[in-house]
Design an enzyme around this catalytic site. Structure first.
Site, mmCIF file in Angstrom:
data_model
loop_
_atom_site.group_PDB
_atom_site.id
_atom_site.type_symbol
_atom_site.label_atom_id
_atom_site.label_comp_id
_atom_site.label_asym_id
_atom_site.label_seq_id
_atom_site.Cartn_x
_atom_site.Cartn_y
_atom_site.Cartn_z
ATOM 1 N N HIS A 175 -3.495 -5.831 2.551
ATOM 2 C CA HIS A 175 -3.161 -5.970 3.965
ATOM 3 C C HIS A 175 -3.709 -7.317 4.431
ATOM 4 C CE1 HIS A 175 -2.130 -1.727 4.075
ATOM 5 N NE2 HIS A 175 -3.312 -1.403 3.598
ATOM 6 N N CYS A 185 0.815 -1.223 0.000
ATOM 7 C CA CYS A 185 0.000 0.000 0.000
ATOM 8 C C CYS A 185 0.849 1.274 0.000
ATOM 9 C CB CYS A 185 -0.983 -0.053 1.164
ATOM 10 S SG CYS A 185 -2.445 0.957 0.862
ATOM 11 N N ARG A 238 -12.379 6.406 -1.919
ATOM 12 C CA ARG A 238 -11.455 5.545 -1.194
ATOM 13 C C ARG A 238 -11.841 4.082 -1.423
ATOM 14 N NH1 ARG A 238 -7.439 6.817 2.154
ATOM 15 N NH2 ARG A 238 -6.736 5.102 3.461
HETATM 16 N N1 GLN Z 1 -2.041 6.839 2.272
HETATM 17 C C1 GLN Z 1 -2.166 5.992 1.126
HETATM 18 C C2 GLN Z 1 -3.534 6.071 0.452
HETATM 19 O O1 GLN Z 1 -4.514 6.389 1.090
HETATM 20 C C3 GLN Z 1 -1.864 4.554 1.507
HETATM 21 C C4 GLN Z 1 -2.880 3.970 2.468
HETATM 22 C C5 GLN Z 1 -2.452 2.647 3.016
HETATM 23 O O2 GLN Z 1 -1.254 2.376 3.125
HETATM 24 N N2 GLN Z 1 -3.380 1.817 3.406
HETATM 25 O O3 GLN Z 1 -3.628 5.806 -0.723
#
Ligand code: GLN
Length: 221
Positions: free
Chosen positions: A179, A83, A116
């Protein structure tokens, strides 16, 4: 074997630190002694690691980590980047609405997504030779340059943000949005990283519970 867990105080938001523990455990099942070395963002990066791990993070922490890593050469190493850790390996990424220059290890760019991307994700990975499951939670949408191999094709979820592919593989550098920790959810992926680190195939270890859990999750969505 030296497993280097990078900047967990910054890249620890999503529990990806567990990837190191899975690698150490499965290395042990292969009779390989390992140590997990935690490297703070104020420390110099060790150059004698066998596997390097980057995890997910909030935007501000992601920028701090990226800047601390500038100048370190990941290209000839075995790397798992999840990520935020994946995003900083590209040419550019956004944090807090601002574009940042990445480390340029993988030819790709990450831009703000339309929304998101949060939820269960399942991909089919020829590279690993298995379907992989995980949980994604990111705002960035990653566009791979032509010729860059993804980690897999998306079955469920959004992956790099288009709903078509997830992650990237360049040599021994592996990036993904999964994850879980992803190696706890997918032991085959852990074993592939161990094989890349030792440089030869390893016999399949007997860890029936881990296999059962992985299959159960793959069948659950
Ligand atoms: N901050 C980054 C995003 O929102 C990565 C998020 C994350 O590592 N889960 O894209």
């Amino acid at each position: 074997m030296k497993i280097v867990r990078i900047h967990n105080e910054l890249l620890g938001t999503y529990g990806d630190r567990g990837n190191a523990d899975v690698l150490a455990y499965r290395a042990g099942l292969n009779g390989i002694t390992s140590t997990v070395v935690d490297v703070s963002y104020r420390d110099a990066m060790p150059t004698d690691g066998d596997i390097y791990l980057l995890g997910g993070a909030e935007d501000a922490a992601q920028v701090l980590s990226c800047e601390a890593l500038r100048g370190f050469d990941f290209s000839d190493r075995v790397v798992l980047a999840v990520c935020a850790g994946f995003q900083i390996l590209g040419n550019s990424y956004y944090a807090g609405g601002v574009k940042h220059v990445g480390l340029g290890v993988i030819d790709m760019e990450t831009v703000p997504g339309t929304s998101r991307f949060v939820g269960d994700i399942k991909i089919s990975s020829d590279v690993v030779g298995a379907d992989l499951t995980g949980f994604e939670n990111h705002g960035g949408k990653t566009n791979l340059a032509d010729g860059i191999t993804p980690l897999g094709g998306v079955i469920t979820g959004m992956g790099n943000g288009g709903g078509d592919v997830d992650g990237a593989v360049v040599g021994n550098v592996f990036g993904t949005y999964l994850h879980g920790p992803v190696l706890a959810r997918n032991p085959e992926f852990a074993d592939l990283l161990l094989e890349r680190a030792v440089g030869h195939p390893l016999p399949r270890v007997n860890d029936a519970l881990a296999d059962e859990y992985a299959q159960w999750r793959r069948a659950s969505f």
